[in-house]
Write a protein that holds these residues in place. Structure first.
Motif: not given
Length: 226
Positions: A7-12, A43-49
């Motif tokens: 799981l990876s997440k970027s903002y810009g 992380l929580f927001r990603c898991i929650s969709g």
């Protein structure tokens, strides 16, 4: 079971989560700790969709969102909705029939009052009550003890223990380490968007000492207080 892979997440250009791998099992309570900005809420927001991400999040049932209750640090409420109407709204979203909502008001909230007028702690207790009455199988609680009175903290702790007894999956973040030590089976330490350590109950005291030394003592020394 919830399984998170790469799981990876970027903002810009800003990397917030970096190749996280986690597993959350039924009947277990998990704590996520880390300094502000470590990536816990993302992380929580990603898991929650609620966020787009790279990687994979899978769940035993088809759609995790239909089985998940999310308590945000600052829950959102429409300006003209009472506490009772809010609970009913969330129950309707799961097609749950509720009766005698007042009898389920364990935090003694003013349910006829607009939720937007509640204090920070009251809003959190209202949102928690609503997701509990949805009969979810998974609960993500982002700072559930923050801004809540001592008596309610004790109630929330007992609620978490009851959810574990009922074989729910519970994931919690908290800055109050003692509350996690009282409820969690495992604690994950996050730093700069990565899970850097997994700790089981037997080593909770050791982790707390390490966190205090890293985040408090070294910083205070820099002030050169005399």
């Amino acid at each position: 079971m919830i399984k998170i892979e790469n799981l990876s997440k970027s903002y810009g250009d800003k990397q917030v989560l970096n190749t996280i791998d986690l597993k959350f099992k039924k009947g277990k309570v998990y704590g996520i700790v880390g300094e502000n900005g470590a990536g816990k809420t993302t992380l929580f927001r990603c898991i929650s969709g609620l966020e787009n991400y790279k990687g994979n999040i899978s769940y035993d049932s088809n759609n995790l969102k239909d089985h998940l209750g999310l308590l945000l640090t600052e829950p959102f409420f429409f300006s003209k909705i009472t506490g009772k109407e809010y609970i009913q709204l969330l129950a309707n979203s799961r097609q749950i029939k509720l009766s005698n909502i007042e009898d389920k008001n364990i935090f003694d909230l003013p349910l006829k009052q607009y939720a937007s007028t509640y204090s920070t702690g009251m809003k959190k207790k209202l949102a928690l009550t609503a997701i509990l009455l949805q009969k979810n199988d998974v609960f993500i609680l982002d700072e559930p003890f923050n801004g809540v009175d001592i008596q309610s903290n004790l109630i929330i702790t007992d609620i978490i223990k009851k959810l574990k007894e009922l074989q729910k999956t519970v994931i919690i973040s908290s800055h109050i380490f003692s509350t996690l030590a009282d409820t969690c089976d495992e604690i994950f330490l996050m730093k700069n968007g990565e899970i850097v350590k997994k700790v089981e109950q037997i080593d909770f005291n050791k982790l707390e000492s390490e966190m205090k030394e890293f985040s408090i003592e070294n910083r205070i020394d820099k002030l050169e207080l005399k």
